[in-house]
Enzyme design. Sequence first.
Site, PDB file in Angstrom:
ATOM      1  N   THR A  41       0.846  -1.202   0.000  1.00 28.70           N
ATOM      2  CA  THR A  41       0.000   0.000   0.000  1.00 28.70           C
ATOM      3  C   THR A  41       0.879   1.250   0.000  1.00 28.70           C
ATOM      4  OG1 THR A  41      -1.863  -1.016   1.112  1.00 28.70           O
ATOM      5  CG2 THR A  41      -1.535   1.298   1.571  1.00 28.70           C
ATOM      6  N   ARG A  67     -14.033  -7.847  -0.689  1.00 29.76           N
ATOM      7  CA  ARG A  67     -13.325  -7.461   0.544  1.00 29.76           C
ATOM      8  C   ARG A  67     -12.792  -6.020   0.460  1.00 29.76           C
ATOM      9  NH1 ARG A  67      -7.773  -5.770   1.885  1.00 29.76           N
ATOM     10  NH2 ARG A  67      -7.382  -6.441   4.008  1.00 29.76           N
ATOM     11  N   VAL A  68     -12.993  -5.279   1.531  1.00 26.47           N
ATOM     12  CA  VAL A  68     -12.456  -3.921   1.636  1.00 26.47           C
ATOM     13  C   VAL A  68     -11.512  -3.897   2.837  1.00 26.47           C
ATOM     14  CG1 VAL A  68     -13.024  -1.498   2.100  1.00 26.47           C
ATOM     15  CG2 VAL A  68     -14.478  -2.844   0.563  1.00 26.47           C
ATOM     16  N   GLY A  69     -10.355  -3.294   2.680  1.00 24.63           N
ATOM     17  CA  GLY A  69      -9.374  -3.247   3.764  1.00 24.63           C
ATOM     18  C   GLY A  69      -9.494  -1.987   4.606  1.00 24.63           C
ATOM     19  N   ASP A  70      -8.421  -1.696   5.308  1.00 20.61           N
ATOM     20  CA  ASP A  70      -8.426  -0.565   6.249  1.00 20.61           C
ATOM     21  C   ASP A  70      -8.170   0.785   5.571  1.00 20.61           C
ATOM     22  OD1 ASP A  70      -5.816  -1.643   5.680  1.00 20.61           O
ATOM     23  OD2 ASP A  70      -5.019  -0.199   7.120  1.00 20.61           O
ATOM     24  N   THR A 113      -0.211   0.684   6.719  1.00 21.98           N
ATOM     25  CA  THR A 113      -0.035  -0.412   5.764  1.00 21.98           C
ATOM     26  C   THR A 113       0.138  -1.695   6.549  1.00 21.98           C
ATOM     27  OG1 THR A 113       1.428  -1.428   4.138  1.00 21.98           O
ATOM     28  CG2 THR A 113       2.438   0.192   5.607  1.00 21.98           C
ATOM     29  N   GLY A 114      -0.538  -2.737   6.109  1.00 21.11           N
ATOM     30  CA  GLY A 114      -0.419  -3.994   6.832  1.00 21.11           C
ATOM     31  C   GLY A 114      -1.672  -4.807   6.648  1.00 21.11           C
ATOM     32  N   GLY A 156      -4.985  -5.462   6.858  1.00 20.49           N
ATOM     33  CA  GLY A 156      -6.070  -4.501   7.052  1.00 20.49           C
ATOM     34  C   GLY A 156      -7.130  -4.898   8.060  1.00 20.49           C
TER      35      GLY A 156
HETATM   36  N1  ASP Z   1      -3.603  -2.491   4.433  1.00 24.80           N
HETATM   37  C1  ASP Z   1      -3.902  -2.970   3.114  1.00 24.80           C
HETATM   38  C2  ASP Z   1      -5.172  -3.773   3.159  1.00 24.80           C
HETATM   39  O1  ASP Z   1      -5.358  -4.533   4.077  1.00 24.80           O
HETATM   40  C3  ASP Z   1      -2.824  -3.805   2.542  1.00 24.80           C
HETATM   41  C4  ASP Z   1      -1.489  -3.117   2.470  1.00 24.80           C
HETATM   42  O2  ASP Z   1      -1.096  -2.420   3.396  1.00 24.80           O
HETATM   43  O3  ASP Z   1      -0.794  -3.307   1.464  1.00 24.80           O
HETATM   44  O4  ASP Z   1      -5.942  -3.677   2.243  1.00 24.80           O
END
Ligand code: ASP
Length: 354
Positions: A220, A248-251, A271-272, A274
């Site tokens: 991200t 799916r939707v992330g953070d 980033t991580g 989510g």
């Molecule tokens: N945080 C992002 C998600 O979970 C993934 C990422 O950090 O690359 O969608």
Amino acid sequence: MRKLLIIVCLFIINKALAQTAVVPLKDKFVLVIHGGAGTILKSQMTPEKEKAYQEALNKALETGYAILKEGGSAMDAVEATVRTMEDSPLFNAGKGAVFTNEGKNELDAAIMDGKTLAAGSVAGVTTIRNPITAARAVMEKSPHVMMTGKGAEKFAQQQGIEIVAPSYFYTEERWKGLQRAKSEDSTKMQQDHTDTTKGISSGFSEFFYSPLGVGGKYGTVGAVALDRHGNLAAATSTGGMTNKKFGRVGDAPIIGAGTYANNATVAISGTGWGEYFIRLVMAKSISDMMEFGKMKLKTAADEMIMKRLPALGGDGGLIAVDKNGNIAMPFCTEGMYRGYIKNDGKKEVRIYKD
Ligand code: ASP
């Protein structure tokens, strides 16, 4: 009577002058960026690849720096900075985004203005070249905060934002990543197990996302800035996680989870993994720890990223700048593409753990 009239006139002129008075720009400004966290090891990096990442991160920093230096807004700086990383195939955002289980690129992005607490985000979009610009349009040109899928795309088109064919986002490396993730998942599925202590069945979560199974990088991108007017802003953009399913939707597009900015405290982009950032309400928790718990940025950010995130079973990192220009870039993974630049030109780009 004449005297009174003069006094009234002077009062009005004075007020008008005060309103148009130019507030002097502050000297201090800061920009911090990330290009994702994960298992980023020097031993797995070629010199060419490392150079390419460094160049892309430097370009992103210089783009935002030029805006901030001229007295531009933190909002303009974080949007422009994130756009350069969305356009780079190296990062999991815009071109170069990861693939869903169905072989698509579904993008999420959010932006937030710390001065007004206005925010905008888009989720699951497949045809918007720069999702961060669409997120800003949601904030500025609609009464809403979040738009998803086809509706967000229609809105972006109406706003004259660049629309591309879904194939624009394709990169061979990400496509191969999906194939690897799928074959790893089918192996894991055979040994599926449930660990309810983590709140997510661990076999289940691996099956869905294989976050560290596809080269171990999240990828991200994000930017946070303090501008010369004393305003904070945050922006995050992502393709989410490889092999994600079912819309799916992330953070990243969730205000308060992966993205948050508040002039009273801090601007954050995460980033991580989510799901864990959402469950911990990561970015807003740090802001609250600073506002109500009177904690310093570093203490609050370390508490969340180095302790609470791994304790719950997640991983990742974030970038942050507080209202005084202090920065933090904690991560509990092997590395995180990251960098910052300050008003005096002091600039640093880093990839690995120290
Ligand atoms: N945080 C992002 C998600 O979970 C993934 C990422 O950090 O690359 O969608």
